[in-house]
Design a protein around this motif. Sequence first.
Motif, PDB file in Angstrom:
ATOM      1  N   SER A 100      13.115  -5.590   4.094  1.00 19.76           N
ATOM      2  CA  SER A 100      13.655  -4.453   4.057  1.00 19.76           C
ATOM      3  C   SER A 100      14.193  -3.853   2.601  1.00 19.76           C
ATOM      4  CB  SER A 100      15.037  -4.436   4.788  1.00 19.76           C
ATOM      5  OG  SER A 100      15.878  -3.470   4.431  1.00 19.76           O
ATOM      6  N   TYR A 101      13.885  -2.639   2.086  1.00 23.49           N
ATOM      7  CA  TYR A 101      14.340  -2.059   0.847  1.00 23.49           C
ATOM      8  C   TYR A 101      15.865  -1.627   1.369  1.00 23.49           C
ATOM      9  CZ  TYR A 101       9.530  -0.594  -0.636  1.00 23.49           C
ATOM     10  OH  TYR A 101       8.279  -0.524  -1.103  1.00 23.49           O
ATOM     11  N   ALA A 102      16.457  -2.890   1.267  1.00 23.68           N
ATOM     12  CA  ALA A 102      17.921  -2.904   1.846  1.00 23.68           C
ATOM     13  C   ALA A 102      18.976  -2.189   0.722  1.00 23.68           C
ATOM     14  CB  ALA A 102      18.669  -4.420   1.837  1.00 23.68           C
ATOM     15  N   ALA A 103      18.627  -2.451  -0.609  1.00 27.34           N
ATOM     16  CA  ALA A 103      19.747  -1.686  -1.638  1.00 27.34           C
ATOM     17  C   ALA A 103      18.493  -1.006  -2.492  1.00 27.34           C
ATOM     18  CB  ALA A 103      20.353  -2.760  -2.367  1.00 27.34           C
ATOM     19  N   LYS A 104      18.277   0.233  -1.992  1.00 27.73           N
ATOM     20  CA  LYS A 104      17.610   1.094  -2.868  1.00 27.73           C
ATOM     21  C   LYS A 104      18.396   2.292  -3.324  1.00 27.73           C
ATOM     22  CE  LYS A 104      13.599   4.126  -2.503  1.00 27.73           C
ATOM     23  NZ  LYS A 104      12.407   4.312  -1.693  1.00 27.73           N
ATOM     24  N   TYR A 105      18.297   2.448  -4.674  1.00 26.89           N
ATOM     25  CA  TYR A 105      19.186   3.460  -5.378  1.00 26.89           C
ATOM     26  C   TYR A 105      18.551   4.679  -5.507  1.00 26.89           C
ATOM     27  CZ  TYR A 105      22.317  -0.349  -6.290  1.00 26.89           C
ATOM     28  OH  TYR A 105      23.201  -1.379  -6.149  1.00 26.89           O
ATOM     29  N   VAL A 122      10.114  -0.667 -10.632  1.00 26.65           N
ATOM     30  CA  VAL A 122       9.317   0.520 -10.066  1.00 26.65           C
ATOM     31  C   VAL A 122       8.509   1.134 -11.351  1.00 26.65           C
ATOM     32  CG1 VAL A 122      11.255   0.868  -8.332  1.00 26.65           C
ATOM     33  CG2 VAL A 122      11.485   1.914 -10.479  1.00 26.65           C
ATOM     34  N   SER A 123       7.846   2.308 -10.846  1.00 23.21           N
ATOM     35  CA  SER A 123       6.999   2.953 -11.602  1.00 23.21           C
ATOM     36  C   SER A 123       7.607   3.531 -13.124  1.00 23.21           C
ATOM     37  CB  SER A 123       6.554   4.495 -10.725  1.00 23.21           C
ATOM     38  OG  SER A 123       7.771   4.966 -10.578  1.00 23.21           O
ATOM     39  N   GLY A 124       8.793   3.856 -12.932  1.00 23.72           N
ATOM     40  CA  GLY A 124       9.270   4.342 -14.316  1.00 23.72           C
ATOM     41  C   GLY A 124       9.758   3.138 -15.133  1.00 23.72           C
ATOM     42  N   LEU A 183       0.760  -1.065  -0.044  1.00 17.94           N
ATOM     43  CA  LEU A 183      -0.156   0.075  -0.022  1.00 17.94           C
ATOM     44  C   LEU A 183       0.975   1.234  -0.025  1.00 17.94           C
ATOM     45  CD1 LEU A 183      -2.607  -1.028   2.662  1.00 17.94           C
ATOM     46  CD2 LEU A 183      -3.122  -0.952   0.100  1.00 17.94           C
ATOM     47  N   PHE A 184       0.408   2.105  -0.816  1.00 18.02           N
ATOM     48  CA  PHE A 184       1.004   3.617  -0.933  1.00 18.02           C
ATOM     49  C   PHE A 184       0.036   4.709  -0.740  1.00 18.02           C
ATOM     50  CE2 PHE A 184       4.196   0.829  -2.885  1.00 18.02           C
ATOM     51  CZ  PHE A 184       5.276   1.319  -2.106  1.00 18.02           C
ATOM     52  N   PRO A 185       0.011   5.533   0.089  1.00 21.85           N
ATOM     53  CA  PRO A 185      -1.058   6.423   0.116  1.00 21.85           C
ATOM     54  C   PRO A 185      -0.844   7.715  -0.316  1.00 21.85           C
ATOM     55  CG  PRO A 185       0.339   6.669   2.117  1.00 21.85           C
ATOM     56  CD  PRO A 185       0.896   5.441   1.230  1.00 21.85           C
ATOM     57  N   VAL A 202      16.050  -5.368  -3.538  1.00 22.30           N
ATOM     58  CA  VAL A 202      16.839  -4.333  -4.549  1.00 22.30           C
ATOM     59  C   VAL A 202      15.612  -3.651  -5.408  1.00 22.30           C
ATOM     60  CG1 VAL A 202      18.246  -4.384  -6.444  1.00 22.30           C
ATOM     61  CG2 VAL A 202      18.268  -6.387  -4.843  1.00 22.30           C
ATOM     62  N   LYS A 203      16.049  -2.448  -5.533  1.00 20.01           N
ATOM     63  CA  LYS A 203      15.178  -1.314  -6.126  1.00 20.01           C
ATOM     64  C   LYS A 203      15.800  -0.198  -6.809  1.00 20.01           C
ATOM     65  CE  LYS A 203      11.540   1.746  -4.808  1.00 20.01           C
ATOM     66  NZ  LYS A 203      10.578   2.354  -3.720  1.00 20.01           N
ATOM     67  N   PRO A 204      15.737   0.186  -7.804  1.00 21.93           N
ATOM     68  CA  PRO A 204      14.714  -0.359  -8.936  1.00 21.93           C
ATOM     69  C   PRO A 204      15.074  -1.608  -9.293  1.00 21.93           C
ATOM     70  CG  PRO A 204      15.351   1.806  -9.572  1.00 21.93           C
ATOM     71  CD  PRO A 204      16.040   1.377  -8.217  1.00 21.93           C
TER      72      PRO A 204
END
Length: 333
Positions: A200-205, A283-285, A85-87, A257-259
Amino acid sequence: MNPAVQAPFPATRFRRARQSPGIRALAQENTLSVGDLIWPVFVREGDGVAREEVPSMPGVHRLTVDAVAEAAREAADLGIPAICLFPYTPMDKRTSDCAEAWNPENLSNRATRAIKRAVPEMAVMTDVALDPYNIDGHDGFVVDGEIINDETVEALVRQTLSQAEAGADMIGPSDMMDGRIGAMRNALEAAGHRNVMILSYAAKYASAFYGPFRDAVGATGALKGDKKTYQMNPGNSDEALRLVARDLSEGADMVMVKPGMPYLDICRRVKDSFGVPTFAYQVSGEYAMIRAAALNGWIDGERAMAESLLGFKRAGCDGILTYFAPAMARALA
Ligand code: PBG
């Protein structure tokens, strides 16, 4: 020379294993299944069942709480195991103290309860970060232009507890502050939420690919500056392994990992190094890129969707957060 003993040419015929759909299926190493998908959903205020399309994400909508419950039912019927969920927080509830983030009645918490009421078997993942509540659009508190770490972690713990209280099954810290996993795990244990997981979003760039998401949650205009002092430098790879090791040691159950697509090498290194449940966020892009090209008739959207998601499995991911989840589930059905 006797032609019978001459080395055959080609020495190996790889094409034999590609000769028909059945043979190709037999020889296929990796497969995607609906159980691999987590569906990120945007929630907005409003009465009844209503939805509005996010302009930069064709086919993705912001849903009212009632609409989210209905969508969760449909997702469960398709076999999708989890929703994230994202508000889209109303602008008048965004402040510099971000208090709405731990309001038991905030959009995310109401949506969590609505889903668990309507579809108890649906796993609910919630996002921990201050950006949907912050007047500055940052994931942490901003003091004199600096994103302050430790005070932010205290706020993230309050947010975590309010999400667990609302019934979240998985907490997804996307903030990239240091020390948050341990603080969250301790607080969850102390409050008796022993089975609430941390993904965890551990590796988020620090990525350009989040652009449409920031539109979707209304953070685009708000964000002052960039997120480079807390999100990772896209040039780094070893650092991702150190972050994953740190988050696991602090109590993360699963890592992300994100994106996704530009970082498949990181997915592979994480999986090979740790052997833990490993997720990627397409991700969105990434979604917008595929959808936009498909809408222009430049690529086959259905095939590009399926191929992009299979790529995550090949890279070692156990699951994928993707806006394509319902479409992919339908294609797999
Ligand atoms: C913020 C957050 C972001 C996304 C998920 N959580 C954006 C950001 O870091 O600015 C991006 C997801 C997407 O682009 O689909 N805490």
